[in-house]
Design a protein around this motif. Sequence first.
Motif, PDB file in Angstrom:
ATOM      1  N   UNK A  52      25.056  -6.073   4.707  1.00 42.55           N
ATOM      2  CA  UNK A  52      24.824  -7.488   4.433  1.00 42.55           C
ATOM      3  C   UNK A  52      24.109  -8.159   5.605  1.00 42.55           C
ATOM      4  N   UNK A  53      24.588  -7.891   6.821  1.00 44.46           N
ATOM      5  CA  UNK A  53      23.968  -8.477   8.004  1.00 44.46           C
ATOM      6  C   UNK A  53      22.551  -7.972   8.204  1.00 44.46           C
ATOM      7  N   UNK A  54      22.322  -6.694   7.856  1.00 43.31           N
ATOM      8  CA  UNK A  54      20.974  -6.140   7.973  1.00 43.31           C
ATOM      9  C   UNK A  54      20.025  -6.825   6.996  1.00 43.31           C
ATOM     10  N   UNK A  55      20.533  -7.114   5.783  1.00 44.59           N
ATOM     11  CA  UNK A  55      19.718  -7.825   4.794  1.00 44.59           C
ATOM     12  C   UNK A  55      19.379  -9.223   5.291  1.00 44.59           C
ATOM     13  N   UNK A  56      20.370  -9.928   5.821  1.00 45.03           N
ATOM     14  CA  UNK A  56      20.136 -11.277   6.351  1.00 45.03           C
ATOM     15  C   UNK A  56      19.102 -11.237   7.470  1.00 45.03           C
ATOM     16  N   UNK A  57      19.246 -10.279   8.369  1.00 44.45           N
ATOM     17  CA  UNK A  57      18.321 -10.170   9.492  1.00 44.45           C
ATOM     18  C   UNK A  57      16.907  -9.846   9.022  1.00 44.45           C
ATOM     19  N   UNK A  58      16.788  -8.924   8.079  1.00 36.99           N
ATOM     20  CA  UNK A  58      15.470  -8.525   7.584  1.00 36.99           C
ATOM     21  C   UNK A  58      14.761  -9.692   6.898  1.00 36.99           C
ATOM     22  N   UNK A  59      15.482 -10.374   6.018  1.00 41.72           N
ATOM     23  CA  UNK A  59      14.847 -11.450   5.268  1.00 41.72           C
ATOM     24  C   UNK A  59      14.563 -12.660   6.147  1.00 41.72           C
ATOM     25  N   UNK A  60      15.453 -12.967   7.071  1.00 44.53           N
ATOM     26  CA  UNK A  60      15.186 -14.097   7.964  1.00 44.53           C
ATOM     27  C   UNK A  60      13.990 -13.798   8.863  1.00 44.53           C
ATOM     28  N   UNK A  61      13.857 -12.547   9.304  1.00 47.97           N
ATOM     29  CA  UNK A  61      12.696 -12.163  10.114  1.00 47.97           C
ATOM     30  C   UNK A  61      11.401 -12.329   9.323  1.00 47.97           C
ATOM     31  N   UNK A  62      11.455 -11.976   8.057  1.00 46.86           N
ATOM     32  CA  UNK A  62      10.262 -12.135   7.212  1.00 46.86           C
ATOM     33  C   UNK A  62       9.886 -13.607   7.065  1.00 46.86           C
ATOM     34  N   UNK A  63      10.880 -14.472   6.931  1.00 48.41           N
ATOM     35  CA  UNK A  63      10.604 -15.908   6.826  1.00 48.41           C
ATOM     36  C   UNK A  63      10.009 -16.436   8.131  1.00 48.41           C
ATOM     37  N   UNK A  64      10.584 -16.018   9.260  1.00 50.10           N
ATOM     38  CA  UNK A  64      10.059 -16.454  10.557  1.00 50.10           C
ATOM     39  C   UNK A  64       8.633 -15.940  10.766  1.00 50.10           C
ATOM     40  N   UNK A  65       8.386 -14.698  10.390  1.00 48.72           N
ATOM     41  CA  UNK A  65       7.041 -14.145  10.558  1.00 48.72           C
ATOM     42  C   UNK A  65       6.031 -14.892   9.702  1.00 48.72           C
ATOM     43  N   UNK A  66       6.430 -15.285   8.505  1.00 49.23           N
ATOM     44  CA  UNK A  66       5.547 -16.074   7.640  1.00 49.23           C
ATOM     45  C   UNK A  66       5.205 -17.401   8.319  1.00 49.23           C
ATOM     46  N   UNK A  67       6.209 -18.005   8.941  1.00 50.83           N
ATOM     47  CA  UNK A  67       5.975 -19.263   9.649  1.00 50.83           C
ATOM     48  C   UNK A  67       5.058 -19.056  10.846  1.00 50.83           C
ATOM     49  N   UNK A  68       5.319 -18.021  11.648  1.00 52.77           N
ATOM     50  CA  UNK A  68       4.551 -17.798  12.867  1.00 52.77           C
ATOM     51  C   UNK A  68       3.107 -17.396  12.586  1.00 52.77           C
ATOM     52  N   UNK A  69       2.863 -16.874  11.390  1.00 46.91           N
ATOM     53  CA  UNK A  69       1.483 -16.558  11.021  1.00 46.91           C
ATOM     54  C   UNK A  69       0.707 -17.814  10.646  1.00 46.91           C
ATOM     55  N   UNK A  70       1.388 -18.966  10.718  1.00 47.30           N
ATOM     56  CA  UNK A  70       0.719 -20.225  10.447  1.00 47.30           C
ATOM     57  C   UNK A  70       0.526 -20.528   8.991  1.00 47.30           C
ATOM     58  N   UNK A  71       1.361 -19.947   8.126  1.00 45.05           N
ATOM     59  CA  UNK A  71       1.183 -20.134   6.684  1.00 45.05           C
ATOM     60  C   UNK A  71       1.797 -21.440   6.179  1.00 45.05           C
ATOM     61  N   UNK A  72       2.621 -22.084   6.985  1.00 45.97           N
ATOM     62  CA  UNK A  72       3.173 -23.374   6.603  1.00 45.97           C
ATOM     63  C   UNK A  72       4.388 -23.279   5.696  1.00 45.97           C
ATOM     64  N   UNK A  73       4.972 -24.444   5.390  1.00 44.68           N
ATOM     65  CA  UNK A  73       6.201 -24.495   4.601  1.00 44.68           C
ATOM     66  C   UNK A  73       6.014 -23.955   3.192  1.00 44.68           C
ATOM     67  N   UNK A  74       4.838 -24.134   2.621  1.00 41.29           N
ATOM     68  CA  UNK A  74       4.627 -23.694   1.241  1.00 41.29           C
ATOM     69  C   UNK A  74       4.907 -22.213   1.092  1.00 41.29           C
ATOM     70  N   UNK A  75       4.327 -21.409   1.969  1.00 41.89           N
ATOM     71  CA  UNK A  75       4.539 -19.961   1.875  1.00 41.89           C
ATOM     72  C   UNK A  75       5.962 -19.577   2.259  1.00 41.89           C
ATOM     73  N   UNK A  76       6.555 -20.292   3.211  1.00 38.60           N
ATOM     74  CA  UNK A  76       7.935 -20.008   3.607  1.00 38.60           C
ATOM     75  C   UNK A  76       8.878 -20.245   2.434  1.00 38.60           C
TER      76      UNK A  76
END
Length: 504
Positions: A99-123
């Motif tokens: 469960x914790x691994x899933x949370x970590x994986x998905x939260x990392x994907x959300x952060x990476x989407x943000x850091x790539x400059x895609x904005x709130x829409x893509x997040x």
Amino acid sequence: MVRLSEIVQRVVEHFQVIVMDTYDTKLLIHRTEILSAETIYEENVLYLSDGSIRIEPPAGMNCCLMTAAETDAPIGLVHITRQPPLSELYGFINEFLKFEALIETQSNQLYHTLYRGRGLKDVVTLAEQFFHYPISVCDSSYNMIETSPLMQHMSYGLQHSKSRIYLSDYEVDSLRRNQVVDQIYRSPKAFGVRTVDHPDNQWIFCGIRIQNVMTGYVAVCMGDTDATEYILRMTTILADICAIEMQKHDFFITRTGMKYENFLIDLLEGRFTDVNMISARLELLDRKFHKFFCLIVLSCTEPHDSDLFNKRQMTALRAAYPNSMSVVYKDAVVLFLNQKEPINLSPEFTKKLLEFSSLNHMKAGISQPFVDILKINAYYIQAVNALELGERAHPRDTLYFATKLLPQYLFRNSSETGLSVGIHYHIRHLQGYDGEFHTEFIPTLRAYLDNDRNATKAAAALHIHRSTFFYRIKKIEELLDITITDSRLLFLYELSFLIWDYLC
């Protein structure tokens, strides 16, 4: 990986056991195993034992043992009071780690989407793929900053104004009446709620905070499904990510925590076409909607730290003008006056504003009072122009009134060439005559106009005798073939001098 302390806490709560001794709470664990004779020890693994296996890990191995048996194991030890069945304990911890691994994986994907400059829409769109439920991100004025694809197909609860989507008045009232808004402001994490207005819908809410100020919230509509730990955790993470993205924009950095602020920004930007909607929204945001308005734009004359716009000062400014609203917008403070009675910009009325501006080293541009709220954007622009024009023409003053600067405001929207040819030709003629014959007809005419067309005052201002003044006026009349009592001509002369000063 997960901290050992988090795993132990879950085991203690689930199996009702007690930890006997201290252990390394910061040790990171990436998986768990049941200890056996064939075990090959690895770093960052939690081993489970009932005490029947001799423990001989390599010296200095960064791993841990959980057992209820008495042991002098050299391995890091979590000693519990009662031994659950190893298979059950293993299954429970393993599921928790997954469960914790899933949370970590998905939260990392959300952060990476943000850091790539895609904005709130893509997040938000990616979060919806994880959640499988509609998601919206709202500011504190219930304006939907961003929505996921499924949210855009919601059959209820939305209200549109130009390019903006708002939570409907009924839904806002429902959130307030059921004290959901209060809980959003208080709770540091996501929470689930069902209201009497929508008993078949479970909603998840989590406040978005920037510099400890609640600037909005995330809402997830789960239908008739109950909230899970997964959705609560991920919604909290999503709110934190939204806060990071919002901080990229000045719009959210300098808020002072008043619920109406974002809505006032939309007003200033002219995003509404319905007076009834404006009135209803302000009522929902705890502000009364009256019929007489005025806008004041204040700017700093010298550098200040961030405390300039803190809640205490803004509260003091609002207290000076009851029912007013203020917001930090485009590097300035905007004060919106909203009164029952007509606004009279007399010295008595503006005294508190003058005191506040002087105390805080600020200057203020003041729009004309108005009654049509739908034209608020035009009056905001007028106040900004009054501030800029006033500072240029009268840099020592503190308050600049658009009423006194109307000609300059109008000139600003014209070309320099267009203004130049607007100067009356009589003024040009007198200017040329003064230059050729060294007369002083232009200063004489200006003194007459500047002193309310009073000959005595004009002569005093020019430091000449009244007879000399009248002699000059007579010569001007003869030269231009006019009479100095022609009000229409005098108005055009005054306008010409205003243009002249503006172009200079």
